[in-house]
Design an enzyme around this catalytic site. Structure first.
Site, PDB file in Angstrom:
ATOM      1  N   CYS A  75       9.922   8.559  69.425  1.00  0.00           N
ATOM      2  CA  CYS A  75       9.726   7.337  68.646  1.00  0.00           C
ATOM      3  C   CYS A  75       8.834   7.680  67.460  1.00  0.00           C
ATOM      4  CB  CYS A  75       9.054   6.288  69.537  1.00  0.00           C
ATOM      5  SG  CYS A  75       8.607   4.773  68.652  1.00  0.00           S
ATOM      6  N   CYS A 192      13.813   6.854  62.442  1.00  0.00           N
ATOM      7  CA  CYS A 192      13.675   6.015  63.638  1.00  0.00           C
ATOM      8  C   CYS A 192      14.767   6.484  64.582  1.00  0.00           C
ATOM      9  CB  CYS A 192      13.867   4.539  63.297  1.00  0.00           C
ATOM     10  SG  CYS A 192      14.023   3.474  64.748  1.00  0.00           S
TER      11      CYS A 192
HETATM   12  N1  DGL Z   1      12.676   4.111  68.096  1.00  0.00           N
HETATM   13  C1  DGL Z   1      11.498   3.786  67.358  1.00  0.00           C
HETATM   14  C2  DGL Z   1      11.244   4.810  66.248  1.00  0.00           C
HETATM   15  O1  DGL Z   1      11.709   5.933  66.287  1.00  0.00           O
HETATM   16  C3  DGL Z   1      11.271   2.420  66.791  1.00  0.00           C
HETATM   17  C4  DGL Z   1      11.850   1.154  67.208  1.00  0.00           C
HETATM   18  C5  DGL Z   1      10.805   0.038  67.322  1.00  0.00           C
HETATM   19  O2  DGL Z   1      10.473  -0.621  66.317  1.00  0.00           O
HETATM   20  O3  DGL Z   1      10.347  -0.143  68.440  1.00  0.00           O
HETATM   21  O4  DGL Z   1      10.522   4.543  65.328  1.00  0.00           O
END
Ligand code: DGL
Length: 265
Positions: A75, A192
């Site tokens: 993330c 993301c």
């Molecule tokens: N999957 C997360 C990232 O790589 C973000 C998604 C969220 O806002 O929770 O930033």
């Protein structure tokens, strides 16, 4: 490491599955625990203090429960903020996911790169430092998307997502002269982990062709290097999927390809 290593992959939701599938391909010998902190999703809507206060103690509980050999923070919104806190608090290796600005700028021919991430990721000091250190003279456009991660979750769950909803988030990535292939964006960083879930839609809706940079294969190589030699002859190890909300996900067989064919418990 004599037994099959345990790798814990962590994200706010299902985006980290795009990292998981690359790590699983690189290390089929490992046992996997995937944790989606869906009780706190989306991270992009929380303040920096809220994310630190959420993730650091939660990771302590997860380490105590699952005893991983390595943790992947799949993330960007969390990694650009909590990696240093996690490394200070816990002694096992953490591999993060941060915007791939360096390789994107190194390969851009038009010197125009866009970084598509959550609103949180694009405003982080960490991201700004990556641009200062690695833009190599490129013009870098930061695009903070409020809804794309949620749209990706809905799409993965089989719900219809309109082109218009995606285009609102995507269009600001395309800058420069649309008529001049030498003077417009040619590279977009997927900053993301949710966005690769929508990659085919993004490619179809893009006003012109660009290279999309997904750091997941590089993360998988890093994980494999840290774990050291693979254990030969070990049958595929198991996998577990955890939602912090304890919801019954109903995602069933859809998850299996991300886990390299395993059916997560
Ligand atoms: N999957 C997360 C990232 O790589 C973000 C998604 C969220 O806002 O929770 O930033």
């Amino acid at each position: 490491m004599t037994n099959s290593p345990t790798i814990l992959v962590f994200d706010s939701g299902l985006g980290g599955l795009t990292v998981l599938r690359e790590v699983v391909a690189a290390r089929p010998d490992a046992h996997y625990v995937y944790v989606a902190d869906d009780a706190f999703f989306p991270y992009g809507h929380h303040s920096e203090d809220e994310i630190i206060a959420r993730v650091v103690p939660l990771m302590g509980e997860l380490i105590r429960t699952h005893d991983p050999d390595l943790v992947v923070i799949a993330c960007n919104t969390a990694s650009t903020l909590v990696l240093s806190h996690l490394r200070a608090a816990y002694s096992l290796p953490f591999v993060g996911t941060v915007p791939a600005i360096k390789p994107a700028c190194a390969q851009s021919k038009t010197r125009r790169v866009s970084v598509l991430g959550t609103k949180g990721t694009v405003k982080r000091e960490y991201t700004k430092a990556l641009i200062r250190d690695f833009a190599q003279g490129c013009e870098v456009t930061l695009v903070g998307s409020p809804e794309l991660a949620s749209l990706a979750e809905r799409a993965l769950g089989g719900n219809p997502i309109s082109d218009g909803d995606i285009l609102v988030e995507l269009t600001p990535c395309f800058v420069g002269n649309p008529q001049d292939a030498g003077a417009r964006t040619d590279t977009v960083v997927l900053a993301c982990t949710h966005y690769p879930l929508l990659l085919e839609r993004l490619k179809t809706l893009a006003p012109w062709r660009v290279d999309w940079i997904d750091p997941a294969p590089a993360i998988a190589r890093r994980v494999s290097d840290l774990l050291g030699t693979r254990i030969g002859g070990v049958a595929q190890s198991g996998a577990k999927m955890i939602f912090t909300s304890n919801r019954v996900h109903g995602l069933g067989a859809m998850l299996t390809p991300f886990f390299g064919g395993r059916v997560p418990a």
